[in-house]
Write an enzyme that holds these catalytic residues in place. Structure first.
Site, short mmCIF file in Angstrom:
data_model
loop_
_atom_site.label_atom_id
_atom_site.label_comp_id
_atom_site.label_asym_id
_atom_site.label_seq_id
_atom_site.Cartn_x
_atom_site.Cartn_y
_atom_site.Cartn_z
N ARG A 159 15.41 26.94 61.38
CA ARG A 159 14.57 28.03 61.88
C ARG A 159 13.81 27.60 63.14
NH1 ARG A 159 10.74 31.11 57.70
NH2 ARG A 159 9.91 29.04 57.26
N ARG A 175 7.91 22.69 49.14
CA ARG A 175 7.53 24.11 49.14
C ARG A 175 8.35 24.89 48.11
NH1 ARG A 175 8.42 25.46 55.17
NH2 ARG A 175 7.69 27.57 54.71
N ARG A 196 0.53 34.23 46.13
CA ARG A 196 1.46 33.13 45.85
C ARG A 196 1.17 32.48 44.50
NH1 ARG A 196 2.78 31.95 51.57
NH2 ARG A 196 4.51 30.51 51.67
N LYS A 210 11.27 36.97 54.47
CA LYS A 210 10.14 37.91 54.38
C LYS A 210 9.69 38.34 55.79
CE LYS A 210 7.34 35.18 52.00
NZ LYS A 210 8.13 33.95 51.78
N ARG A 261 8.55 24.88 63.12
CA ARG A 261 7.33 24.80 62.32
C ARG A 261 7.23 23.41 61.72
NH1 ARG A 261 6.63 29.93 58.43
NH2 ARG A 261 5.95 28.22 57.09
P1 AMP Z 1 4.26 30.83 55.13
O1 AMP Z 1 4.20 31.04 56.60
O2 AMP Z 1 4.01 32.10 54.36
O3 AMP Z 1 5.51 30.12 54.68
O4 AMP Z 1 3.03 29.87 54.75
C1 AMP Z 1 2.96 28.55 55.26
C2 AMP Z 1 2.00 27.72 54.42
O5 AMP Z 1 0.69 28.31 54.45
C3 AMP Z 1 2.35 27.61 52.95
O6 AMP Z 1 3.29 26.59 52.67
C4 AMP Z 1 0.97 27.30 52.35
O7 AMP Z 1 0.62 25.96 52.57
C5 AMP Z 1 0.04 28.16 53.19
N1 AMP Z 1 -0.13 29.51 52.60
C6 AMP Z 1 0.26 30.72 53.14
N2 AMP Z 1 -0.05 31.73 52.32
C7 AMP Z 1 -0.66 31.17 51.24
C8 AMP Z 1 -1.20 31.68 50.02
N3 AMP Z 1 -1.17 33.00 49.74
N4 AMP Z 1 -1.74 30.80 49.13
C9 AMP Z 1 -1.79 29.49 49.40
N5 AMP Z 1 -1.28 28.92 50.51
C10 AMP Z 1 -0.73 29.75 51.42
#
Ligand code: AMP
Length: 218
Positions: free
Chosen positions: A129, A175, A90, A14, A164
């Site tokens: 990554r 996840r 999400r 993404k 990360r």
């Molecule tokens: P990402 O960078 O999008 O993979 O997000 C990293 C982490 O942030 C996720 O594993 C969640 O713990 C949290 N997170 C990001 N976006 C959301 C969302 N829309 N709802 C809930 N948790 C989120």
């Protein structure tokens, strides 16, 4: 003006697709993950509340991210140029809250692009990554498919690359489970709204760019 959502499992690409979409369409890129990580780095109240959930690979509670997103959508750039949502919604509750908010303001989402990548590939991608630590760059590398020229250093800005904290095997497994249980139902939700296009995200970033370009033109 365009209003887009990019759906997909963690590590489905993404962020890489959003990099060119935001330039080509001149649209604000809103990654809830990036905003939450920034809050953690800055030690804000929101960051403190979100940190443990993120470290465990769980979702941050809906109320927190819904508020965060609504506040971001209120900003002038979104009003003038639309938005590109990356990592939100999400959950169904988030999608419904977004629809309600948009309905109130008479705004419609133009398209939802769903990047489809099998779980085995997701695992290979996320644990390899590396991300640029510079918040203004955030370039993404992959140790095998797209390595930096100098180990540990960003080609673009020379800053340090880091892993990360939630990109380890155990957390990614978590996840992915969370994705299948809570986020995957959104595919059906947006398909029923008639705005979803699924694109295979299995090939290289460049090939996926072509597929997404085509999907956005249709
Ligand atoms: P990402 O960078 O999008 O993979 O997000 C990293 C982490 O942030 C996720 O594993 C969640 O713990 C949290 N997170 C990001 N976006 C959301 C969302 N829309 N709802 C809930 N948790 C989120």
């Amino acid at each position: 003006m365009i209003r887009l959502i990019i759906l997909g499992a963690p590590g489905s690409g993404k962020g890489s697709q959003c990099k060119w979409i935001k330039e080509d369409y001149n649209v604000p890129h809103i990654s809830t993950g990036d905003i939450l990580r920034k809050n953690i780095a800055e030690g804000t109240e929101l960051g403190k509340k979100a940190k443990d959930f993120i470290d465990r690979g769980e979702l941050v509670p809906d109320e927190l991210v819904i508020d965060l997103l609504k506040n971001r959508l209120e900003e002038q750039d979104c009003k003038e140029r639309g938005f590109l949502l990356d990592g939100f919604p999400r959950t169904l509750a988030q999608a419904k809250a977004l629809d309600e908010y948009l309905n109130e303001t008479g705004i419609k989402i133009d398209k939802v692009i769903n990047l489809d990548v099998p779980d085995e590939e997701i695992m290979v991608r996320t644990i390899n990554r590396r991300t640029c630590e510079n918040p203004n760059c955030k370039e993404i590398y992959h140790l095998i498919y797209n390595p930096p020229k100098v180990e540990g250093i960003c080609d673009k800005c020379g800053s340090k690359l880091s892993i990360r904290k939630d990109d380890n095997e155990e957390t990614v497994t978590n996840r992915l489970n969370v994705y299948h249980e809570q986020t995957e139902p959104l595919i059906k939700y947006y398909a029923e709204e008639g705005i979803l296009t699924t694109v295979s995200g299995q090939a290289s970033i460049e090939d996926t760019v072509e597929l997404v370009k085509k999907a956005l033109k249709n």
